[in-house]
Design a protein around this motif. Structure first.
Motif, short mmCIF file in Angstrom:
data_model
loop_
_atom_site.label_atom_id
_atom_site.label_comp_id
_atom_site.label_asym_id
_atom_site.label_seq_id
_atom_site.Cartn_x
_atom_site.Cartn_y
_atom_site.Cartn_z
N ALA A 12 -32.24 -9.49 2.45
CA ALA A 12 -32.82 -10.41 3.43
C ALA A 12 -32.11 -10.31 4.79
CB ALA A 12 -32.82 -11.84 2.91
N PRO A 13 -30.77 -10.44 4.84
CA PRO A 13 -30.12 -10.31 6.15
C PRO A 13 -30.29 -8.92 6.77
CG PRO A 13 -28.47 -10.53 4.40
CD PRO A 13 -29.79 -10.85 3.80
N ARG A 14 -30.29 -7.88 5.95
CA ARG A 14 -30.47 -6.53 6.51
C ARG A 14 -31.90 -6.35 7.03
NH1 ARG A 14 -26.00 -3.77 6.27
NH2 ARG A 14 -24.55 -3.86 4.50
N PHE A 15 -32.89 -6.91 6.34
CA PHE A 15 -34.26 -6.87 6.84
C PHE A 15 -34.35 -7.57 8.19
CE2 PHE A 15 -37.98 -9.79 7.12
CZ PHE A 15 -38.93 -8.87 7.53
N LEU A 16 -33.73 -8.75 8.30
CA LEU A 16 -33.76 -9.49 9.55
C LEU A 16 -33.08 -8.71 10.67
CD1 LEU A 16 -33.00 -13.10 8.25
CD2 LEU A 16 -35.20 -12.20 9.05
N ARG A 17 -31.96 -8.06 10.36
CA ARG A 17 -31.28 -7.24 11.36
C ARG A 17 -32.19 -6.08 11.80
NH1 ARG A 17 -25.79 -6.23 12.25
NH2 ARG A 17 -25.47 -8.45 11.83
N MET A 18 -32.92 -5.52 10.85
CA MET A 18 -33.81 -4.38 11.15
C MET A 18 -34.95 -4.78 12.10
SD MET A 18 -33.91 -2.70 7.33
CE MET A 18 -35.22 -1.50 7.62
N LEU A 78 -44.32 -6.10 7.39
CA LEU A 78 -44.46 -5.65 6.00
C LEU A 78 -43.86 -4.25 5.84
CD1 LEU A 78 -45.44 -6.02 3.13
CD2 LEU A 78 -47.71 -5.23 3.86
N SER A 79 -44.10 -3.37 6.80
CA SER A 79 -43.54 -2.02 6.73
C SER A 79 -42.02 -2.07 6.68
CB SER A 79 -44.01 -1.19 7.93
OG SER A 79 -43.42 0.10 7.90
N THR A 80 -41.42 -2.87 7.56
CA THR A 80 -39.96 -2.96 7.60
C THR A 80 -39.41 -3.60 6.34
OG1 THR A 80 -40.10 -3.17 10.01
CG2 THR A 80 -37.99 -3.71 8.99
N MET A 81 -40.11 -4.59 5.82
CA MET A 81 -39.70 -5.24 4.58
C MET A 81 -39.70 -4.23 3.43
SD MET A 81 -41.29 -8.74 2.92
CE MET A 81 -41.06 -9.67 4.45
N ALA A 82 -40.77 -3.44 3.36
CA ALA A 82 -40.86 -2.42 2.31
C ALA A 82 -39.78 -1.36 2.50
CB ALA A 82 -42.25 -1.78 2.33
N LEU A 83 -39.54 -0.98 3.74
CA LEU A 83 -38.50 0.02 4.03
C LEU A 83 -37.15 -0.48 3.55
CD1 LEU A 83 -37.54 2.65 5.37
CD2 LEU A 83 -37.46 1.42 7.55
N ARG A 84 -36.85 -1.74 3.79
CA ARG A 84 -35.58 -2.30 3.34
C ARG A 84 -35.50 -2.28 1.80
NH1 ARG A 84 -30.74 -2.02 2.91
NH2 ARG A 84 -30.22 -3.27 1.08
#
Length: 224
Positions: A154-160, A43-49
């Motif tokens: 979405a792809p950048r979140f997955l890469r993160m 969730l943190s990474t999703m929000a960061l993206r």
């Protein structure tokens, strides 16, 4: 479309050696590693993206400790209970980026993660188990069920988070254009399927090289 052998040889010539090339390529996490990531970190990474979109990344990253504080370390069970009034109060907090639409996306994505957890056991299970040969399907799933995860989010979140994925960045799309695969940023289901098939072919021809590495290698073929 040129085969993987051409792509590999081009990148070897650019970097001078296989070791130097490999040093410039990302290494995705294994399914086991993805499963170990807790839902609050997803969730943190999703929000960061979401907050990075359209803003200077260093600006957002510098404020992230404050975001971790105001969003209860991104515990989905706590975040999902945040009321509209609570979010309105956060609009007065100068320590964070005060964008109401993006702030509202956080509890909504917390609910999304909890829904997946109920169905799969954890959000990490969904990410880990999704086949890379249909990674565009995961982009579509995240866009449909999540909030503010359209476009490249979405792809950048997955890469993160470390999930193996290609990213249709400007350079990658330029490379795909040069290979006569697509002539514009792939957004339609038809174009996404065409790009996925091309990556699947290179993935197979390379003996299973990660999609993220093939994506980066394509970007390296673009001269500026």
């Amino acid at each position: 479309m040129r085969d993987y052998k051409w792509l590999h040889e081009y990148c070897l010539n650019r970097f001078g050696s296989a070791a130097e090339l490999e040093a410039h390529l990302p290494v995705p996490k294994t399914p086991a590693q993805l499963r170990k990531i807790s839902d609050d970190r997803y969730l943190s990474t999703m929000a960061l993206r979401v907050f990075r979109a359209g803003l200077k990344h260093s600006l957002v990253d510098a404020k992230w400790p404050a975001f971790e504080e105001v969003f209860f370390k991104f515990d989905p069970e706590k975040v999902v209970l945040m009321s509209a009034e609570h979010l309105e109060r956060l609009m007065q907090d100068a320590r964070i980026i005060r964008h109401l639409g993006k702030l509202k996306s956080v509890p909504r994505n917390a609910q999304f993660i909890l829904d997946v957890e109920k169905d799969k056991g954890s959000f990490g299970a969904l990410i880990a188990d999704w086949p890379v040969t249909d990674i565009v399907g995961l982009w579509t799933y995240l866009k449909k069920h999540g909030h503010q995860l359209g476009g490249l989010s979405a792809p950048r979140f997955l890469r993160m988070v470390g999930k193996d994925t290609f990213v249709p960045s400007y350079d990658v799309v330029a490379a795909l254009n040069a290979q006569k695969i697509v002539d514009k940023v792939p957004t339609s289901q038809r174009d996404l399927a065409i790009v996925q098939e091309a990556f699947n072919q290179w993935h197979e021809q390379s003996g299973g090289r990660p999609m993220s590495q093939i994506s980066m290698m394509l970007a390296y073929t673009v001269n500026h």
